[in-house]
Write a protein that holds these residues in place. Sequence first.
Motif, mmCIF file in Angstrom:
data_model
loop_
_atom_site.group_PDB
_atom_site.id
_atom_site.type_symbol
_atom_site.label_atom_id
_atom_site.label_comp_id
_atom_site.label_asym_id
_atom_site.label_seq_id
_atom_site.Cartn_x
_atom_site.Cartn_y
_atom_site.Cartn_z
ATOM 1 N N GLN A 183 0.826 -1.208 0.000
ATOM 2 C CA GLN A 183 0.000 0.000 0.000
ATOM 3 C C GLN A 183 0.859 1.256 0.000
ATOM 4 O OE1 GLN A 183 -3.211 0.046 2.903
ATOM 5 N NE2 GLN A 183 -3.464 -2.179 2.700
ATOM 6 N N ARG A 184 1.968 1.240 0.702
ATOM 7 C CA ARG A 184 2.880 2.397 0.716
ATOM 8 C C ARG A 184 3.569 2.591 -0.637
ATOM 9 N NH1 ARG A 184 4.568 4.578 5.531
ATOM 10 N NH2 ARG A 184 3.703 3.620 7.391
ATOM 11 N N THR A 185 3.740 1.501 -1.360
ATOM 12 C CA THR A 185 4.509 1.533 -2.600
ATOM 13 C C THR A 185 3.679 1.896 -3.817
ATOM 14 O OG1 THR A 185 5.955 -0.172 -1.681
ATOM 15 C CG2 THR A 185 6.037 0.151 -4.059
ATOM 16 N N PHE A 186 2.501 1.323 -3.938
ATOM 17 C CA PHE A 186 1.725 1.475 -5.168
ATOM 18 C C PHE A 186 0.582 2.469 -4.984
ATOM 19 C CE2 PHE A 186 3.953 -2.509 -5.573
ATOM 20 C CZ PHE A 186 4.475 -2.396 -6.844
ATOM 21 N N LEU A 187 0.952 3.762 -4.950
ATOM 22 C CA LEU A 187 -0.022 4.826 -4.895
ATOM 23 C C LEU A 187 0.502 6.036 -5.649
ATOM 24 C CD1 LEU A 187 -0.073 6.754 -1.576
ATOM 25 C CD2 LEU A 187 1.626 5.039 -1.995
ATOM 26 N N ARG A 188 -0.406 6.841 -6.109
ATOM 27 C CA ARG A 188 -0.042 8.063 -6.845
ATOM 28 C C ARG A 188 -0.143 9.238 -5.891
ATOM 29 N NH1 ARG A 188 -2.821 8.741 -12.245
ATOM 30 N NH2 ARG A 188 -1.156 7.329 -12.816
ATOM 31 N N ILE A 189 0.903 10.056 -5.928
ATOM 32 C CA ILE A 189 0.971 11.249 -5.101
ATOM 33 C C ILE A 189 0.834 12.467 -6.004
ATOM 34 C CG2 ILE A 189 2.439 12.572 -3.511
ATOM 35 C CD1 ILE A 189 1.485 9.884 -2.398
#
Length: 177
Positions: free
Chosen positions: A83-89
């Motif tokens: 979850q920490r890795t695969f997200l768009r900021i």
Amino acid sequence: MKINHFLYCDVVLHMVKIGRIFCKNTFGINWLIAFFLFVAAAFALTRAAFASDNQDVNLVKPTCPSQNFPEFFFVYANSETIQRTFLRIPLKVQWLDLDVEPEPKPVVKKLKYAQIRFPLLPLRAEREEKSLSLRIDKWSENKAEATLFKQDTGYQVTYFFVKNECWVLTAIEDWSM
């Protein structure tokens, strides 16, 4: 990573100049070794600072758990690291402000990485403890939606994903009443 190339290079060049002066004056004859260590550290810190406010959060390209959304989502829902890795900021988060009169009003915020509380999706143990269920509402080749809900209550949170090289979370909408 979406960084202005010239700004990035300018910062690195200034760090090199500072490092050369610092290392030559501080370490004398072994200044070359210290200089390279200084430049490497400065480069890593600069890159991390730029990455934290841009879409590419990771400095090392992570391995995608699966190109197939249901398989990816199973791993995503059970791993805080994923979850920490695969997200768009910035991450778009929307919820209902229930305290507004005369009726609830939607609130939208775009969160930087440092503003996000993890896990974004409760992990299996917490879901079981709180009797929360997950369902994949729809998915196509490059978009997907999944909902976290509690049966017979107003609790409902929808997670939106898009796929480029891998699936990434782009938005969360909490419509809980």
